[in-house]
Design a protein around this motif. Structure first.
Motif, short mmCIF file in Angstrom:
data_model
loop_
_atom_site.label_atom_id
_atom_site.label_comp_id
_atom_site.label_asym_id
_atom_site.label_seq_id
_atom_site.Cartn_x
_atom_site.Cartn_y
_atom_site.Cartn_z
N GLU A 228 5.68 1.50 12.31
CA GLU A 228 6.03 0.11 12.02
C GLU A 228 7.18 -0.37 12.88
OE1 GLU A 228 6.35 -0.84 7.89
OE2 GLU A 228 4.57 0.32 7.41
N GLY B 260 0.51 6.59 8.67
CA GLY B 260 0.50 6.59 7.23
C GLY B 260 -0.73 5.93 6.67
N PHE B 261 -1.10 6.28 5.44
CA PHE B 261 -2.31 5.71 4.85
C PHE B 261 -2.20 4.20 4.69
CE2 PHE B 261 -5.05 4.46 1.30
CZ PHE B 261 -6.27 4.78 1.88
N SER B 262 -1.03 3.70 4.33
CA SER B 262 -0.89 2.25 4.17
C SER B 262 -1.08 1.54 5.50
CB SER B 262 0.47 1.90 3.57
OG SER B 262 1.51 2.30 4.45
N GLN B 263 -0.63 2.15 6.60
CA GLN B 263 -0.83 1.56 7.92
C GLN B 263 -2.31 1.57 8.29
OE1 GLN B 263 1.70 4.34 9.86
NE2 GLN B 263 3.50 3.00 9.76
N ARG C 54 -4.77 1.60 6.23
CA ARG C 54 -5.44 0.63 5.36
C ARG C 54 -5.25 -0.79 5.89
NH1 ARG C 54 -2.82 1.02 0.23
NH2 ARG C 54 -1.50 -0.59 1.09
N ASP C 55 -4.05 -1.11 6.40
CA ASP C 55 -3.82 -2.43 6.98
C ASP C 55 -4.72 -2.68 8.17
OD1 ASP C 55 -1.89 -2.93 5.08
OD2 ASP C 55 -0.20 -2.47 6.41
N ASN D 158 -8.27 -3.21 6.90
CA ASN D 158 -8.45 -4.57 6.38
C ASN D 158 -8.61 -5.58 7.51
OD1 ASN D 158 -8.28 -3.64 3.75
ND2 ASN D 158 -6.09 -4.08 3.57
N TYR E 116 -11.14 7.64 9.46
CA TYR E 116 -10.91 6.48 8.60
C TYR E 116 -11.06 5.19 9.40
CZ TYR E 116 -8.85 3.22 5.34
OH TYR E 116 -8.65 2.15 4.50
#
Length: 170
Positions: free
Chosen positions: A66, A122-125, A127-128, A131, A156
């Motif tokens: 990030e 990271g998983f949140s990254q 996932r972003d 999306n 992923y």
């Protein structure tokens, strides 16, 4: 009548003036070069035209972050001078911006995700990015993924595509 000392004085005076002029020219050119080097990042860069029916190549090289880690000024100067991304980091916001711009650009009709040099995040990254890829697909454009082999993070990203192409030995 001019004596030998007088001629030597004139000759040395001419040499001194010539030295001063050459020195001034060299230092002025060096100053202008350094000035140009300092302001060059703020000069407008030529934009390459994007032809119609183009695919966005999403090929992240390194770890997804990030915020990039800080570099020493010497390392930063070296990486800028060579044009290399020695940090091995990919900014999440850069990837998201590229996908969003491509989704709204009529000249771009598809996306190709190449994951060979992607080292994860990271998983949140992830996932972003997933999306953002889904929004890209929602605009009616195809997404293809290609890889020699997949880690979990690479798979992923590839799983967000319409079609996955994998090396048979992968």
């Amino acid at each position: 009548m001019a004596g030998p000392g007088n001629i030597l004085l004139r000759f040395s005076g001419v040499l001194l003036k010539l030295y001063r002029v050459v020195r001034a020219v060299i230092f002025n050119l060096l100053f202008l070069f350094l000035l140009l080097l300092l302001i060059s990042p703020w000069l407008p860069q030529p934009q390459l035209p994007v032809p119609s029916q183009t695919a966005l190549l999403l090929n992240p090289v390194g770890v997804l972050v990030e915020q990039k880690s800080t570099l020493t000024p010497a390392d930063q100067l070296f990486s800028e001078a060579t044009g290399a991304n020695d940090s091995g980091e990919v900014l999440l916001q850069d990837v998201l911006d590229a996908i969003a711009l491509a989704a709204n650009d009529e000249r771009i009709t598809s996306m190709v995700i190449v994951t060979d040099w992607f080292q994860g995040g990271g998983f949140s990254q992830l996932r972003d990015i997933g999306n953002a890829i889904q929004k890209f697909r929602g605009s009616g454009k195809k997404v293809y993924a290609w890889g020699g082999s997949f880690t979990q993070a690479q798979y992923y990203l590839a799983s967000q595509a319409d079609e996955i192409m994998l090396n048979p030995l992968g």
